[in-house]
Design a protein around this motif. Sequence first.
Motif, short mmCIF file in Angstrom:
data_model
loop_
_atom_site.label_atom_id
_atom_site.label_comp_id
_atom_site.label_asym_id
_atom_site.label_seq_id
_atom_site.Cartn_x
_atom_site.Cartn_y
_atom_site.Cartn_z
N LEU A 45 1.23 -1.12 0.58
CA LEU A 45 0.21 -2.58 -0.30
C LEU A 45 0.98 -2.17 -1.56
N ILE A 89 0.22 0.49 6.36
CA ILE A 89 -1.23 -0.23 6.34
C ILE A 89 -0.61 -1.50 6.88
N SER A 91 -2.83 -4.06 7.76
CA SER A 91 -3.50 -5.46 7.64
C SER A 91 -4.57 -5.22 6.69
N TYR A 92 -5.19 -6.13 5.42
CA TYR A 92 -5.20 -5.66 4.92
C TYR A 92 -6.81 -6.69 4.24
N THR A 93 -7.67 -7.02 3.23
CA THR A 93 -8.11 -7.61 2.84
C THR A 93 -8.80 -7.44 1.33
N ALA A 101 -8.99 -3.56 -2.15
CA ALA A 101 -8.34 -3.80 -1.10
C ALA A 101 -9.21 -3.14 -0.59
N PHE A 103 -8.11 -1.24 3.59
CA PHE A 103 -7.51 -0.88 4.79
C PHE A 103 -7.46 0.57 5.81
N THR A 104 -7.20 0.40 6.36
CA THR A 104 -7.79 1.58 8.00
C THR A 104 -6.20 2.06 7.92
N TYR A 111 -10.44 2.27 0.13
CA TYR A 111 -10.22 0.56 -0.97
C TYR A 111 -9.53 1.34 -1.15
#
Length: 736
Positions: A45, A89, A91-93, A101, A103-104, A111
């Motif tokens: 990211l 990573i 995907s993220y929000t 942000a 993610f998993t 975070y």
Amino acid sequence: MSFPRQQARTQRFTIGVPRSFEVSPDGRRVAFLRGRDGIDTATCLWVHEVEGGAERVVADPRALGADDENLPPEERARRERLRESGGGIVSYTVDRAFTRAVFTLSGRLFYVDLVGDHVEPRELPATAPVVDPRISPAGDRVAYVSGGALRVIDIADAEPDHGDRVLVSPDGENVTWGLADFVAAEEMGRYRGFWWAPDGSALLAARVDESPVTRWYVDDPAAPEQEPTTLRYPAAGTDNSEVRLAVLTVASSGDFARAGAPDPVWVEWDREALPYLATAGWTGGPDGSPTVIFTAQSRDQRTLTLFGADPVTGLAMETRTETDDVWVELMPGVPAHTDKGELVWIGREGGTGERRVFVGDRAIGPADVYVRGVVDVDGDRVLYSGSPAGDPGDISLWLADLGTGLTAPIELPGHGCSKSADAGAHSGLRSGRLRGDTLVAQHRSMDFPGVRTLVLRNASTETRRTHADIESFAETPELPEPRVEFWRAGERGIPCALVLPSWYREDLRPLPVLMAPYGGPHAQRVLNARGAFLSAQWYAEQGFAVLIADGRGTPGIGVEWEQEIHLDLATGVLEDQVTALRDAAERFGFLDTSRVGVHGWSFGGYLSALAVLRRPDVFHAAVAGAPVVDWRLYDTHYTERYLGLPQDDPGVYERSSLLEDAAKLERPLMLIHGLSDDNVVFAHTQRMSSALLAAGRGHTVLPLSGVTHSPSDPTVAENLMLLQVEFLKDALRGEG
């Protein structure tokens, strides 16, 4: 290094390409995902500073102990639906203010603060495995799915467990909350199952009950010690999952501890008439009253209705309905709303014309642009993508400023090209973002390799616009520059591309033809983008003239063109490939039409097998990868859109089936299929092989152990290309 190996290890040159963009409200920062080089699958990211262009990694999976082999089944299924073959990573929000942000990684929740120069990601003590985490608009909480339950955890560490709590749990063996059902993720483009309210006070969540869906088993004979994978597969004409919506209040951890989880507020609509949940979400904001919005579609897909619902009572009211005598297409990016609350929608003009972007009841933009989707809505500006009339290979971004009433294409800065910089495929359909007058756009073209990512400041102006690039680390293909001829074939004007060997001269021996179609709905191969022809160029270098034709059913031309395949996925689609071949032979005198091979994957695999079965006079050998052989074995939403219910008219399915033609095979045919494919299951190829054997027709089957719908292992992917070339050369050597 050979091109097949390079293409395989770079995942078709996608590793290292920036993607998944989020822009801060002021337009000064851009978050995105990218590997550190062209073969680094541990996607990181990043944050890009628009002023000055500085970039930094804010989360590196290697520093966090990521293990992409240790993924929960729900995450593996989600990635398969997304065709996500990357790692790290994926995907993220981010929150509304662009400060955090989430993610998993390997089922663990992290975070990271996006403000500051030396921030480190932190793990939250969430209940593993964590699937699809999404941060709240205020950035103080994270909602996620674990074990089929929808949970919320606080980021502030006032309590040791951060208040990790269950909002709602499955109430049945085959029930999940917060996940998209199979057909939504595979066919509708809806990969989510829960949505935060704009003020963070509640979650809208989907409850999915798979009990009505037929249980299938996907087995891999190469691993007899393993139990078969059980999946619920909604084949054409059978029952789908039951999908409902509910609003869940998100109380503080303290209130939750005292009162427990609140009861769901069910959102009710006529689910018998409109069973498909196509989209869902919210409109409104912290200063307004949040409203639930969702679209629901009929089983025959001829009706699509937009609803607005009161989150307190669950009462849903019809807002807009689209109908079509054939089917209503689900369009990307809508519904959406401007800051003033006007609905942004895509519908057919007058109900029967071409698709237009509507704001309220008024159409915006030129009427002769083929609309592909709404990319983003920011304030009173609408960004959408479309193709100019007559050139479906160009995909441009259009910006409509509702304040001034002006709509114009975004003209991207040049890249040292001799041609116009605004020609080519501008891939904003899924990756464009517009915030604070900053636009992130991706550009593909025939003039340069790969993907160019541009960040434009003052995007809604022409005189003050500035730009910077976000660098792609993708490798450059070890291939000659694609040698491609474009034209429109026959009376129908079928988009065609002929790819020739770099070394070929017309005074040499005529070239055998290799057709490489997809040829079906929702997929377009003839694009003004160099990356669309890399594999074709490699096959051409092996001694073929590679012909690609986008016949009836493919996007880019118009609604009538797309709908001509209704109730027959075989006849017109195959006719257009024959027309394209004959037109090419008339235009180019060096094509040897006595030696014509055809290869493709998925629908392209179906079309390849169809070609040698029904037109052996034209096609002399075929390779069919993961072909849909019997449409009764494919999923409801896709198949019934084109063929209806099999119990209503079995003859429609028989006319489009390959099994009925097995006894006609007289040309070499290779079938390739992954044994672990849960989209086009291996049963398709198995049944085809059995039918051919029963008819005494020789053929070749290449089963791929452990492979799903698309091979991702570099060695397998490389050898598949080499084996196809060897098979086609051997098969065509005796022709002519």
